[in-house]
Design a protein around this motif. Sequence first.
Motif, PDB file in Angstrom:
ATOM      1  N   UNK A 110       0.730  -1.237   0.066  1.00 19.09           N
ATOM      2  CA  UNK A 110      -0.037  -0.064  -0.036  1.00 19.09           C
ATOM      3  C   UNK A 110       0.775   1.101   0.034  1.00 19.09           C
ATOM      4  N   UNK A 111       1.780   1.346   0.775  1.00 25.42           N
ATOM      5  CA  UNK A 111       2.823   2.547   1.129  1.00 25.42           C
ATOM      6  C   UNK A 111       3.994   1.995   0.997  1.00 25.42           C
ATOM      7  N   UNK A 112       4.775   1.855  -0.112  1.00 26.75           N
ATOM      8  CA  UNK A 112       6.267   1.333   0.008  1.00 26.75           C
ATOM      9  C   UNK A 112       7.385   2.275   0.475  1.00 26.75           C
ATOM     10  N   UNK A 113       8.316   1.947   1.133  1.00 30.06           N
ATOM     11  CA  UNK A 113       9.367   2.547   1.488  1.00 30.06           C
ATOM     12  C   UNK A 113      10.138   2.757   0.190  1.00 30.06           C
ATOM     13  N   UNK A 114      10.863   3.876  -0.307  1.00 26.44           N
ATOM     14  CA  UNK A 114      11.675   3.968  -1.511  1.00 26.44           C
ATOM     15  C   UNK A 114      13.236   4.544  -1.195  1.00 26.44           C
ATOM     16  N   UNK A 115      14.049   3.722  -1.739  1.00 24.79           N
ATOM     17  CA  UNK A 115      15.429   3.888  -1.885  1.00 24.79           C
ATOM     18  C   UNK A 115      15.895   4.937  -2.968  1.00 24.79           C
TER      19      UNK A 115
ATOM     20  N   UNK B 292       3.354   7.609  -7.055  1.00 22.60           N
ATOM     21  CA  UNK B 292       2.081   7.064  -6.345  1.00 22.60           C
ATOM     22  C   UNK B 292       2.717   5.639  -5.746  1.00 22.60           C
ATOM     23  N   UNK B 293       2.214   5.266  -4.488  1.00 20.43           N
ATOM     24  CA  UNK B 293       2.390   4.178  -3.703  1.00 20.43           C
ATOM     25  C   UNK B 293       3.649   4.272  -3.002  1.00 20.43           C
ATOM     26  N   UNK B 294       4.111   5.459  -2.664  1.00 19.17           N
ATOM     27  CA  UNK B 294       5.427   5.474  -1.854  1.00 19.17           C
ATOM     28  C   UNK B 294       4.835   6.262  -0.527  1.00 19.17           C
ATOM     29  N   UNK B 295       5.440   5.897   0.399  1.00 21.45           N
ATOM     30  CA  UNK B 295       5.377   6.451   1.897  1.00 21.45           C
ATOM     31  C   UNK B 295       6.422   7.668   1.943  1.00 21.45           C
ATOM     32  N   UNK B 296       6.013   8.674   1.857  1.00 22.85           N
ATOM     33  CA  UNK B 296       6.959   9.774   1.994  1.00 22.85           C
ATOM     34  C   UNK B 296       7.747  10.016   2.953  1.00 22.85           C
ATOM     35  N   UNK B 297       7.584   9.384   4.274  1.00 24.00           N
ATOM     36  CA  UNK B 297       8.212   9.527   5.298  1.00 24.00           C
ATOM     37  C   UNK B 297       9.075   8.190   5.750  1.00 24.00           C
ATOM     38  N   UNK B 298       9.338   7.376   4.468  1.00 27.16           N
ATOM     39  CA  UNK B 298      10.017   6.280   4.581  1.00 27.16           C
ATOM     40  C   UNK B 298      11.022   6.426   3.219  1.00 27.16           C
TER      41      UNK B 298
END
Length: 348
Positions: free
Chosen positions: A27-32, A98-104
């Motif tokens: 649902x809300x993925x961390x992003x590297x 889309x689909x990114x957790x902005x705090x991760x």
Amino acid sequence: MERRELRIPAGDDHCAAWWYAPAGSPRRAPVVVMAHGLSGTRRDRLGPFAERFAGAGFAALVFDHRGFGDSGGEPDRFDPRRQLADWRAAIAYARLLPGVDADRVVTFGSSMGGGNALAAAAADPRVAAAISQVPFLDLWTQAHRSGPRVALRMLAAAVRGEHLPAVGGPDEAAFINAPGAEDGWRRVVATGEDSRWRNRVSARWLLGRPYRPIRHAARLHCPWLVCVGEADRVARPGPAIAAARRAPHGELRTYPDVDHFDIYAGPVHDAVVADQLAFLRRHVGGDVALPPGETCGERHQRRGKPRRPVTTSRAARRARRRRPGRRARRSPRPCGSPPVPGPGSRPG
């Protein structure tokens, strides 16, 4: 896993990027957010790292700095401040996908990119974690020392506003001229993906403020994984090891007999990626929402220095449950993720 081509607006131009969508589409993925340093590009063996991250459920955004690779801007112009501006643009862009957790958001870099990943994380309190592999953090203490004639030729090129090779032999006026470095980097480029790398970098930046992102380590707000090759001849390992130990949430992994460019393929690559995935799972993994208004970095600041990782294998859990009169303790879960350390990994 899906990969798409993107253009990140940066200054008056753009940074070319690849977007790796995570497997399973949480649902809300961390992003590297990932990049090389100096003249390296995303096509030079960063893709295999991003593929492994995406396969484990983490999104990845891999970009080229302006002037290098497929990006726009003045070709081959290296400026540490401009590269940090590109990092800010890439992080801001990643948060809007889309689909990114902005705090991760996690910053990730190799060599000078490792220094940039540290500096970019230090400048943004919302960044959740940082990873620096074979990091070049300090021009003063980590650079290979050339002879005085080579140093004078490099300084003269900087004064005249010329370009120098990115890599060369020990007697050449090149930015990376440690023994064996040119062969090592050219192997990386040769095994990359249709590389756009050019052996040419502007030299004027040498006249500016020395490149020293190491100064951010002692006050870094978020977890920071530092992967150091003990035989690194391009970026001396000692200062990076000391910086990892100074960082409030620093985690150190060292690899015996590993030189600067050994991490991009083979068993060493697999070991480094395993440690990085374990770090990501501990600190940003999982599909767990944070309390309203709290970022991952703020949670780590509030909790203080994380405890040592606890092994959570199924066999270990069963063994703890079998101990008479003892309840199995729960492992710490920073940012909603169970700790899964890599095999044989221990914090430094």
